[in-house]
Design an enzyme around this catalytic site. Structure first.
Site, short mmCIF file in Angstrom:
data_model
loop_
_atom_site.label_atom_id
_atom_site.label_comp_id
_atom_site.label_asym_id
_atom_site.label_seq_id
_atom_site.Cartn_x
_atom_site.Cartn_y
_atom_site.Cartn_z
CB CYS A 123 2.63 3.27 1.14
SG CYS A 123 2.55 2.16 2.58
CB CYS A 124 4.80 0.72 -2.99
SG CYS A 124 3.24 -0.18 -2.96
CB CYS A 206 0.54 -4.87 1.98
SG CYS A 206 2.34 -4.70 1.89
CB CYS A 209 -2.83 -2.62 -0.84
SG CYS A 209 -2.39 -1.09 0.01
CB CYS A 232 4.61 -2.85 -5.28
SG CYS A 232 5.87 -4.07 -5.70
#
EC number: 1.8.4.10
Length: 236
Positions: A123-124, A206, A209, A232
């Site tokens: 995702c990062c 984010c 998280c 990240c």
């Protein structure tokens, strides 16, 4: 941008970064940023998570109208977006907002919902690392707000170093600062900060998280809580 800056090879830039890291270790944050402005001109930018605008404010003193690059991941707290908008409105900077190639909905359709819970590294990579690599393509050097006291993984951050991953000079002008130094600068200069910093969040990322930190935890303990992940991918 000068012809000399344009003609520097990767090896020359790397040597420049290593030399500057040694020579500027005892310089002030503003002196470091003035060196960056004089050395790279408009091929220099600041990246900001909009946790606060300290480095952006410092850079605007060294290079009025400096580009400030912000990653809008699609998962930010409303307070973070509000801080970005306020920085753009009141500071002498040029805010550039980068976005991932996919919206959150498009990513969910391809990878399934809540990828950040199942594979936060991916995702990062999709929403932060790749967009930043593309966004920094036109720059020779970029500045960050990394500090040595934030976590063990950042304890050896140089004030000027070489970003091997991107082939750029990486500048961390407040690497030697403490949280108290940051707060002193904020107070003395009236610098904008993210409202979440006064609501229990010591580090703002984010929303899915990031959690509030507990007493005695380091500043980044609220990021990816319960996982071994601490970065990240932008800085390591």
């Amino acid at each position: 941008m000068t012809a000399v800056q344009e003609e520097r090879t990767t090896e020359e830039l790397k040597a420049l970064a290593e030399r500057a890291g040694r020579e500027l270790e005892d310089a002030t944050a503003l002196e470091i940023l003035r060196w960056a402005a004089e050395t790279f001109g408009d091929r220099f930018c600041v990246t900001s998570s909009m946790e606060d605008a300290v480095v952006a404010h410092l850079a605007s003193r060294a290079l009025p109208g400096v580009d400030v690059v912000f990653l809008d991941t699609g998962y930010h707290f409303p307070e973070t977006i509000g801080t970005r908008d306020a920085v753009e409105a009141v500071m002498d900077v040029n805010v550039i907002t980068l976005t991932p190639r996919q919206t959150v909905a498009e990513q969910d359709a391809e990878y399934g919902p809540k990828l950040h819970d199942r594979d936060p590294d991916l995702c990062c990579a999709l929403r932060k690392v790749k967009p930043l690599e593309e966004g920094l393509a036109g720059y020779r050097a970029w500045a960050t707000g990394l500090r040595r006291d934030e976590s063990e993984t950042r304890a050896n951050t140089p004030v000027v170093g070489w970003d091997e991953k991107r082939g750029k000079v990486k500048i961390s002008p407040i690497a030697k600062w403490s949280q108290e130094d940051v707060q002193t600068y904020v107070t003395e200069h009236g610098v904008l900060t993210n409202p979440l910093l006064t609501d229990g969040y010591a580090s703002v990322g984010c929303a899915p998280c990031t959690r509030r930190v507990l007493e005695g935890e380091d500043a980044r303990a609220g990021r990816w809580a319960g996982r071994s992940k601490t970065e990240c991918g932008l800085h390591g």
